[in-house]
Motif scaffolding. Structure first.
Motif, short mmCIF file in Angstrom:
data_model
loop_
_atom_site.label_atom_id
_atom_site.label_comp_id
_atom_site.label_asym_id
_atom_site.label_seq_id
_atom_site.Cartn_x
_atom_site.Cartn_y
_atom_site.Cartn_z
N ILE A 202 -4.02 12.89 1.21
CA ILE A 202 -5.08 11.87 1.19
C ILE A 202 -4.48 10.49 0.94
CG2 ILE A 202 -7.12 11.06 -0.04
CD1 ILE A 202 -7.79 14.01 -0.59
N ALA A 203 -3.57 10.38 -0.06
CA ALA A 203 -2.97 9.10 -0.40
C ALA A 203 -2.10 8.57 0.74
CB ALA A 203 -2.13 9.23 -1.67
N ALA B 42 6.10 11.22 6.23
CA ALA B 42 5.58 11.75 4.98
C ALA B 42 4.41 12.71 5.22
CB ALA B 42 5.14 10.61 4.07
N LEU B 43 3.51 12.33 6.13
CA LEU B 43 2.36 13.19 6.43
C LEU B 43 2.80 14.51 7.06
CD1 LEU B 43 -0.23 10.58 7.76
CD2 LEU B 43 -0.48 12.03 5.73
N ALA C 35 0.84 -1.21 0.00
CA ALA C 35 0.00 0.00 0.00
C ALA C 35 0.87 1.25 0.00
CB ALA C 35 -0.92 -0.01 1.23
N ALA C 36 1.94 1.24 0.80
CA ALA C 36 2.84 2.39 0.85
C ALA C 36 3.57 2.58 -0.47
CB ALA C 36 3.85 2.21 1.99
N LEU C 37 3.97 1.48 -1.10
CA LEU C 37 4.67 1.56 -2.38
C LEU C 37 3.78 2.17 -3.46
CD1 LEU C 37 7.08 0.91 -4.20
CD2 LEU C 37 6.16 -1.42 -4.47
N ALA C 38 2.54 1.69 -3.54
CA ALA C 38 1.62 2.22 -4.55
C ALA C 38 1.35 3.71 -4.32
CB ALA C 38 0.30 1.44 -4.50
N ALA C 39 1.13 4.09 -3.07
CA ALA C 39 0.86 5.49 -2.75
C ALA C 39 2.06 6.37 -3.08
CB ALA C 39 0.49 5.64 -1.28
N ASN C 40 3.25 5.94 -2.72
CA ASN C 40 4.43 6.76 -2.92
C ASN C 40 4.80 6.92 -4.39
OD1 ASN C 40 5.30 7.63 -0.30
ND2 ASN C 40 5.84 5.52 0.17
N VAL D 263 11.45 13.91 -4.35
CA VAL D 263 12.59 13.05 -4.07
C VAL D 263 12.32 12.19 -2.84
CG1 VAL D 263 15.03 13.02 -3.40
CG2 VAL D 263 14.24 14.62 -5.16
N HIS D 264 11.68 12.79 -1.83
CA HIS D 264 11.31 12.05 -0.62
C HIS D 264 10.42 10.86 -0.97
CE1 HIS D 264 8.77 12.12 3.35
NE2 HIS D 264 9.45 11.01 3.21
N SER D 265 9.39 11.09 -1.79
CA SER D 265 8.48 10.02 -2.15
C SER D 265 9.17 8.96 -3.01
CB SER D 265 7.27 10.58 -2.91
OG SER D 265 6.49 11.41 -2.06
N LEU D 266 10.09 9.40 -3.87
CA LEU D 266 10.84 8.45 -4.68
C LEU D 266 11.74 7.58 -3.80
CD1 LEU D 266 11.34 7.61 -7.62
CD2 LEU D 266 13.27 9.21 -7.66
N ALA D 267 12.37 8.22 -2.81
CA ALA D 267 13.20 7.46 -1.87
C ALA D 267 12.36 6.47 -1.07
CB ALA D 267 13.93 8.41 -0.92
N ASP D 268 11.17 6.90 -0.64
CA ASP D 268 10.27 6.00 0.09
C ASP D 268 9.87 4.81 -0.77
OD1 ASP D 268 10.38 7.47 2.36
OD2 ASP D 268 8.40 8.37 2.20
N SER D 269 9.62 5.05 -2.06
CA SER D 269 9.27 3.95 -2.96
C SER D 269 10.40 2.94 -3.04
CB SER D 269 8.95 4.50 -4.36
OG SER D 269 7.88 5.42 -4.32
N GLY D 270 11.64 3.46 -3.15
CA GLY D 270 12.80 2.56 -3.15
C GLY D 270 12.92 1.80 -1.85
N ASN D 271 12.58 2.46 -0.76
CA ASN D 271 12.65 1.80 0.55
C ASN D 271 11.67 0.64 0.64
OD1 ASN D 271 14.61 3.55 1.43
ND2 ASN D 271 13.20 4.91 2.50
N GLN D 272 10.45 0.84 0.15
CA GLN D 272 9.49 -0.26 0.18
C GLN D 272 9.97 -1.43 -0.70
OE1 GLN D 272 7.16 3.01 -0.05
NE2 GLN D 272 7.72 2.79 2.11
#
Length: 358
Positions: A124-125, A168-169, A12-17, A41-50
């Motif tokens: 929201i996401a 993130a929030l 869920a976190a990967l899809a949202a990010n 960049v933060h969201s891209l890094a989070d996606s890589g983290n997931q």
């Protein structure tokens, strides 16, 4: 990865990010907002983290080998630690650099509706992702507070996702505040200040994650409840009269090593002792299913030696080991580490348990 690993929360976190990262970058291109660039960049890094968490879960499933006889369960800890490094370097340091540059060279935000609209969508996401992580965590959290859950959880994925989503929030609120102040005052410095705050927030979260996953990597004992279940399962009151000392160690989130020296009656035969050990191992696995590697060493209890503690130079009744405090029956009281619970240590008339047990 087991259910406790929180695969649903990670996906869920990967899809949202991924969706948020694209939206934020588009908003940056149209508005020139440094907060939006830092957040993308933060969201891209989070996606890589997931992605790293999912990869770690997959690698941890590999079968044990002669080179790694206890398996690869700690792969999950390693990849969780890598997440903290990525969050610190890619997310936090980049945001601080971008914020500094924007404060030094401010400019007005163009097409304000892009960053504002994307930030609202992102909140929201991320809220949906955070809600999923909370729901998954509540299945294993029990009566622990959120702080205790993050510090004591043996599976690293849920605490990582929880802290990432929370960060993130908060970061989105900071970005929205920075953009709003920049638009309201006509001074682009506020956008840079918001970006700088985001960077500091990410670095703080990365440090917390690094500290907790480091503790897991070093090797943590079973929790207090599991230790008590194991202790209750070992002693049968017949052949096995007490635990002289015991140590536990997580080989992975769902795999526990138990090593103990147990007291048996002197008059028992070797066959009777072997049967008692096999029965004790069975009871331990029934009480704590993740106790998959068990070594039990039989010995004859010596009260004088036990009173001296695991460190013979210590006075009777003094600390048996760095883990706990000697008690009359040779057991020790459990302490708590920075992340989890200390192992159940006890006084011993000899060395640590050998691998000659069953």
């Amino acid at each position: 990865m087991s259910a406790s690993g929180g695969t649903k929360a990670i996906v869920a976190a990967l899809a949202a990010n991924l969706a948020i990262a694209v939206a934020k970058f588009v908003a940056f291109l149209f508005s020139g907002s440094s907060s939006m660039l830092a957040e993308s960049v933060h969201s891209l890094a989070d996606s890589g983290n997931q992605g790293l968490l999912l990869l770690g879960g997959k690698k941890a499933k590999r079968e044990a080998t002669p080179q790694h006889p206890f398996g690869y369960g700690r792969e999950r800890y390693i990849y969780a630690f890598l997440v903290s490094i990525v969050l610190f370097s890619v997310g936090g340091m980049f945001a601080i650099y971008e914020g500094y540059e924007k404060i030094k060279h401010p400019h007005e935000i163009e097409a304000w509706y892009w960053p504002v609209g994307v930030l609202v969508f992102a909140i929201i996401a991320e809220g949906f992702s955070f809600r999923t992580a909370i729901a998954e965590s509540n299945q294993t959290r029990g009566k622990l507070s959120w702080t205790q859950f993050v510090r004591r959880a043996k599976a690293p994925e849920l605490p990582v996702v929880l802290l990432e989503d929370l960060g993130a929030l908060v970061g989105l609120v900071l970005a929205l505040g920075g953009v709003g102040l920049a638009l309201g005052t006509g001074n682009g410095v506020w956008d840079g200040i918001g970006t700088l705050c985001i960077g500091i927030l990410l670095i703080v979260i990365a440090i917390v994650l690094a500290a907790e996953t480091k503790s897991l990597l070093l090797g943590e004992a079973a929790g207090v409840e599991d230790v008590e279940k194991i202790r209750a399962s070992v002693v049968d009151g017949d052949t096995v009269t007490r635990i002289i000392h015991m140590r536990t160690l997580h080989l992975g989130p769902e795999e526990l090593l138990v090593a103990a020296k147990i007291a048996v009656r002197a008059e028992e035969s070797a066959a009777e002792v072997a049967d008692a050990i096999n029965a004790a191992e069975k009871r331990i696995r029934e009480a704590v299913p993740i106790a998959r590697v068990i070594y039990l060493e039989p010995d004859i209890y010596d009260e004088a030696a036990a009173a001296a503690g695991a460190n013979p130079g210590k006075a009777p009744g003094g600390p048996a080991s760095p883990d706990g405090t000697a008690t009359p029956d040779g057991a020790t009281s459990d302490g708590s580490g920075s992340h989890g619970d200390a192992s159940d240590g006890s006084s011993s008339p000899g060395d640590a348990p050998k691998e000659s047990g069953h």
